[in-house]
Design a protein around this motif. Structure first.
Motif, short mmCIF file in Angstrom:
data_model
loop_
_atom_site.label_atom_id
_atom_site.label_comp_id
_atom_site.label_asym_id
_atom_site.label_seq_id
_atom_site.Cartn_x
_atom_site.Cartn_y
_atom_site.Cartn_z
N ASN A 73 -116.08 13.11 -1.88
CA ASN A 73 -117.03 14.20 -1.63
C ASN A 73 -118.28 13.72 -0.89
OD1 ASN A 73 -115.78 16.51 -2.71
ND2 ASN A 73 -116.33 15.91 -4.79
N LEU A 74 -118.64 12.44 -1.05
CA LEU A 74 -119.86 11.93 -0.42
C LEU A 74 -119.63 11.50 1.03
CD1 LEU A 74 -121.35 9.82 -3.34
CD2 LEU A 74 -121.79 12.20 -2.74
N ILE A 75 -118.46 10.98 1.33
CA ILE A 75 -118.18 10.54 2.71
C ILE A 75 -118.31 11.69 3.71
CG2 ILE A 75 -116.39 9.63 4.23
CD1 ILE A 75 -115.47 7.86 1.94
N PRO A 76 -117.77 12.88 3.42
CA PRO A 76 -117.98 13.99 4.37
C PRO A 76 -119.45 14.37 4.52
CG PRO A 76 -116.17 14.48 2.88
CD PRO A 76 -116.84 13.26 2.35
N ILE A 77 -120.21 14.31 3.43
CA ILE A 77 -121.64 14.63 3.52
C ILE A 77 -122.35 13.65 4.45
CG2 ILE A 77 -123.77 14.76 2.20
CD1 ILE A 77 -121.95 17.08 1.70
N SER A 78 -122.04 12.36 4.31
CA SER A 78 -122.64 11.35 5.18
C SER A 78 -122.27 11.59 6.64
CB SER A 78 -122.20 9.96 4.72
OG SER A 78 -122.67 8.96 5.60
N GLY A 79 -120.97 11.92 6.87
CA GLY A 79 -120.53 12.17 8.24
C GLY A 79 -121.18 13.40 8.86
N LYS A 80 -121.32 14.47 8.07
CA LYS A 80 -121.95 15.69 8.60
C LYS A 80 -123.44 15.47 8.88
CE LYS A 80 -118.73 18.96 6.49
NZ LYS A 80 -118.54 20.07 5.53
N THR A 81 -124.10 14.70 8.02
CA THR A 81 -125.51 14.40 8.26
C THR A 81 -125.69 13.63 9.55
OG1 THR A 81 -125.89 14.34 5.86
CG2 THR A 81 -127.55 13.33 7.26
N PHE A 82 -124.80 12.67 9.80
CA PHE A 82 -124.88 11.92 11.05
C PHE A 82 -124.60 12.83 12.25
CE2 PHE A 82 -123.03 9.36 14.44
CZ PHE A 82 -123.96 8.34 14.57
N SER A 83 -123.65 13.75 12.10
CA SER A 83 -123.33 14.66 13.20
C SER A 83 -124.51 15.57 13.54
CB SER A 83 -122.10 15.50 12.84
OG SER A 83 -120.98 14.68 12.58
N LEU A 84 -125.27 15.97 12.53
CA LEU A 84 -126.39 16.88 12.75
C LEU A 84 -127.62 16.19 13.33
CD1 LEU A 84 -126.15 19.04 9.50
CD2 LEU A 84 -125.52 19.75 11.82
N THR A 85 -127.88 14.97 12.90
CA THR A 85 -129.12 14.28 13.28
C THR A 85 -128.90 13.16 14.28
OG1 THR A 85 -128.94 12.72 11.42
CG2 THR A 85 -130.09 14.81 11.02
N GLY A 86 -127.69 12.63 14.36
CA GLY A 86 -127.43 11.49 15.23
C GLY A 86 -127.93 10.18 14.67
N TRP A 140 -104.40 12.75 7.69
CA TRP A 140 -105.02 14.08 7.60
C TRP A 140 -106.44 13.98 7.05
CZ3 TRP A 140 -100.00 16.20 5.06
CH2 TRP A 140 -99.06 16.49 6.05
N TYR A 141 -106.63 13.08 6.08
CA TYR A 141 -107.96 12.95 5.47
C TYR A 141 -108.99 12.50 6.50
CZ TYR A 141 -111.59 11.31 2.26
OH TYR A 141 -112.77 11.11 1.61
N ARG A 142 -108.68 11.48 7.30
CA ARG A 142 -109.62 10.97 8.29
C ARG A 142 -109.78 11.92 9.47
NH1 ARG A 142 -112.93 7.56 5.84
NH2 ARG A 142 -111.76 6.04 4.60
N GLN A 143 -108.74 12.69 9.73
CA GLN A 143 -108.77 13.57 10.90
C GLN A 143 -109.77 14.71 10.76
OE1 GLN A 143 -105.11 15.72 11.81
NE2 GLN A 143 -105.28 15.10 13.96
N VAL A 144 -110.00 15.16 9.53
CA VAL A 144 -110.86 16.32 9.33
C VAL A 144 -112.30 15.92 9.02
CG1 VAL A 144 -108.95 17.72 8.52
CG2 VAL A 144 -110.28 16.43 6.87
N ILE A 145 -112.62 14.62 9.02
CA ILE A 145 -113.99 14.17 8.73
C ILE A 145 -114.58 13.56 9.98
CG2 ILE A 145 -115.44 12.81 7.20
CD1 ILE A 145 -113.20 12.61 5.27
N PRO A 146 -115.41 14.28 10.71
CA PRO A 146 -116.05 13.69 11.90
C PRO A 146 -117.11 12.66 11.49
CG PRO A 146 -116.90 15.90 11.49
CD PRO A 146 -115.80 15.69 10.50
N ASN A 147 -117.13 11.56 12.22
CA ASN A 147 -118.14 10.50 12.01
C ASN A 147 -118.14 9.98 10.57
OD1 ASN A 147 -119.20 10.74 14.70
ND2 ASN A 147 -120.26 12.60 14.04
N SER A 148 -116.97 9.93 9.95
CA SER A 148 -116.90 9.51 8.55
C SER A 148 -117.20 8.03 8.37
CB SER A 148 -115.50 9.82 7.98
OG SER A 148 -114.51 9.12 8.72
N THR A 149 -117.00 7.23 9.42
CA THR A 149 -117.22 5.79 9.30
C THR A 149 -118.42 5.30 10.12
OG1 THR A 149 -115.67 5.36 11.13
CG2 THR A 149 -114.77 5.39 8.90
N SER A 150 -119.21 6.22 10.64
CA SER A 150 -120.32 5.83 11.53
C SER A 150 -121.37 5.00 10.81
CB SER A 150 -120.96 7.07 12.15
OG SER A 150 -120.03 7.79 12.92
N CYS A 151 -121.59 5.28 9.53
CA CYS A 151 -122.65 4.59 8.79
C CYS A 151 -122.10 3.67 7.72
CB CYS A 151 -123.59 5.62 8.16
SG CYS A 151 -124.38 6.73 9.34
#
Length: 658
Positions: free
Chosen positions: A526-539, A585-596
């Protein structure tokens, strides 16, 4: 072993049956008795495995002695039930319940069990179907044979029991001497005709239909497409979607989008069923209330409002008591997500080039070496002055500070010069190392990440914890009597505990987490998608996930307790996981999941040295000046006291001489 089972059956069963030979006193029923017995024997022998027989029959079959001709080499337990015509419906139900409870005791002693029901009374068949489904007597690994002349479609409970169990229905024909062996397919209509697998006749025996198998794995692939109900709720990885449907009153229907939906599509295609989503009424996965009821999707499955809970759900003891879990699709652990603030400069960075041990050793040698030289000088010359020891301490300190000292031929012994040479060599290496490391540290900016464990969060009295509402973590916190989770529960008194749904995480992320003092504690998926979405929104990587893994738990789908669909889904999930589809499928639906994921907590920059970087050095300089001023005042005070004392002593001596 077989003899022990047989004796145990005789002990717990209601009136037993004589299995010996003799004249059949039932004239006209002899043909029917032989037909039933031989048909049962043929079906029983068709299985290569030897099963313990648990027989539940009514009084009519008992009088006909159908079991006289049935051989049970692995043991037999007989339970007789009186029909409702003789004792009433309530008594019949009580007898059936008693027989099922005793049959379960016998079934626990063997891994291979075949339950045989012989009855032509609707009350007995309905009571057996109802109570056997509520118990674990008819688990899928056990087999069920029902021989009856009563039309099964007129007993809906019996039809449901036959559809959900590993069972066969034996129906003697009223026109000839044949017996139909059929199977009730899963999710078929109560008035539908069972599928015939074999026919028994006195002339040809048991004839199995081509490509048919007795006791088929009917849940491996459903023979007819059926729409199942699937419980689901929104979270970080799954979003609720409304699609148009003119055929419904609302003109739309609810579906979800996410990686578990792809998993559900895979299972549905493999097992040949369709499905419809039923959203969770309170948008939670499910927790146990004080009255024993369940909320969320777990409650929906427990109450049989839906067939499957998609989730994924964490496996807990309380949940496993009311629902069945599939094979885990993932093993995850609890993590801490906290806000990552702007770069900070460590003003004490000038201390970092040397470790505390090296600093301590350096100052220790500054004191030890002059003391050693003083003791050696005193042992050789028997002369030594305290002033010389103090002077040499300052000389050793001057060497490390690159200050000049005077060494004359008569003031230093040769062994003193050897010590000085090695001290100069050590200080040279130490000084050069310090200068190089200091330049590196002054170019480093520190990114604070204070919360690496749950203990760090609890120790910070200003930190507020956000937990997922209705999760297994909440259940664990509320039931803990001691330990760190009890401390978490106690922190609610200070207002440090919040419970939010996953959909509310992003709403509080900017104000409360990134720019505030709140942290989110949940499972990593649940936390990895939150981190990825935060990175997508703010860069930028404005959040980080702590290193501690709180509790590792398995994640899986859930189904109704004892339902054979759950092991069938498990087999499909295993093939999917082994093929790597779940991870894909899990990694495919999470953008920027490994950026941070591997972001360092330190960053190198090239900027001029400012006061914010070096105020600690000036603070030490001012502190040292203050200490020296205090020392000066003490010296002046001591000097004046000593001078005054000397003057008074001299005056007193002059007076005494006069």
């Amino acid at each position: 072993m077989e003899m022990c089972l047989y004796l145990a059956a005789l002990w717990i069963a209601v009136p037993t049956i004589a299995l010996g030979s003799g004249n059949d006193p039932f004239g006209k029923s002899r043909n029917a008795t032989l037909i039933d017995a031989e048909a049962l024997q043929a079906v029983h022998q068709s299985s290569a495995d030897k099963h313990v027989l648990l027989v539940i029959q009514d009084a009519a079959y008992s009088k006909r002695h159908v079991l006289r001709h049935l051989r049970a080499p692995s043991g037999l337990a007989l339970f007789e039930v009186t029909g409702a015509r003789d004792t009433g419906a309530n008594s019949t139900q009580e007898q059936v319940i008693d027989a099922i409870e005793k049959a379960e005791l016998v079934a626990e002693t063997s891994m291979k069990v075949l339950v045989l029901v012989l009855s032509d009374e609707a009350a007995i068949l309905a009571a057996f179907a109802h109570w056997s489904l509520r118990s674990r007597l008819l688990a899928w690994e056990r087999r069920l044979l029902v021989l009856t002349r009563y039309p099964p479609h007129r007993v809906p409970l019996l039809h449901r029991a036959l559809a959900l169990t590993n069972s066969l229905l034996l129906t003697p024909s009223t026109n000839d001497h044949s017996v139909l062996v059929s199977v009730v397919l899963p999710y078929s209509r109560a008035d539908s005709v069972p599928e015939v697998l074999a026919v028994w006749t006195p002339q040809e025996g048991l004839v199995v239909e081509p490509h048919a198998h007795l006791f088929p794995h009917k849940f491996e692939k459903l023979s007819m497409s059926y729409q199942l109900l699937v419980a689901m709720t929104e979270d970080a990885m799954h979003k609720k979607v409304y699609r148009a449907d003119p055929s419904t009153r609302e003109k739309q229907f609810v579906t979800f989008d996410g990686y578990m939906v792809r998993l559900m599509d895979y299972v549905a295609q493999g097992l040949n069923f369709s499905y419809r989503f039923v959203p969770s009424p309170d948008n939670s996965y499910g927790t146990k209330n004080k009255d024993g009821s369940w909320t969320g999707m777990v409650g929906q499955v427990k109450r049989e409002e839906v067939d499957i809970g998609l989730g994924p759900f964490t496996l807990t003891t309380d949940r496993a008591r009311v629902v069945d879990f599939t094979w885990p699709v993932e093993v995850t652990s609890g993590r801490i997500l906290a806000g990552q603030h702007s770069l900070e400069v460590d003003p004490w960075g000038f201390m970092l080039p040397l470790s505390p041990e090296v600093w301590a050793a350096t100052f220790a040698f500054i004191i030890f070496l002059p003391a050693l030289m003083f003791l050696l000088s005193w042992s050789v010359t028997r002369k030594g002055k305290r002033e010389k020891w103090v002077r040499k301490q300052f000389e050793f300190l001057s060497m490390i500070l690159q200050e000049s000292i005077a060494i004359t031929a008569n003031s230093w012994w040769w062994w003193e010069r050897v010590i000085v040479v090695f001290w100069l060599l050590a200080t040279l290496v130490l000084r050069r190392s310090y200068e190089g490391n200091l330049i590196s540290h002054l170019a480093v900016r520190h990114i604070p990440q204070p919360y690496q464990s749950l203990r760090d969060v609890l120790d910070d009295r200003s930190a507020v914890m956000i937990w997922k509402k209705g999760s297994s973590f909440v259940e664990l916190i509320e039931t803990s009597d001691s330990g760190i989770f009890r401390e978490v529960l106690n922190s609610a008194k200070d207002g440090r505990l919040r419970f939010l749904s996953v959909n509310e995480y992003l709403q509080v992320m900017d104000r409360d987490v990134i720019n505030g003092n709140q942290v989110i504690i949940d499972f990593a998926f649940n936390l990895i998608p939150i981190s990825g979405k935060t990175f997508s929104l703010t860069g930028r990587c404005n959040v980080y996930i702590g290193r501690e893994r709180l509790i590792s738990q398995s994640l899986g789908m859930i189904g109704q307790k004892g339902h054979p669909l759950v092991p069938a889904i498990t087999r499909k999930l295993l093939s999917m996981i082994e093929a790597g589809l779940y991870s894909f499928w899990y990694r495919q639906v999470i953008p920027n999941s490994t950026s941070c994921d591997k972001m360092s907590s330190k960053v190198t920059v090239h900027t001029p040295l400012s006061l914010s970087n070096s105020w600690a050095m000036f603070a030490m300089l001012l502190g040292g000046s203050a200490v020296s001023l205090v020392a000066l005042l003490l010296e002046v005070l001591v000097f004046r006291i000593d001078t005054s004392f000397t003057t008074k002593s001299k005056i007193a001596g002059d007076h005494s001489q006069g």
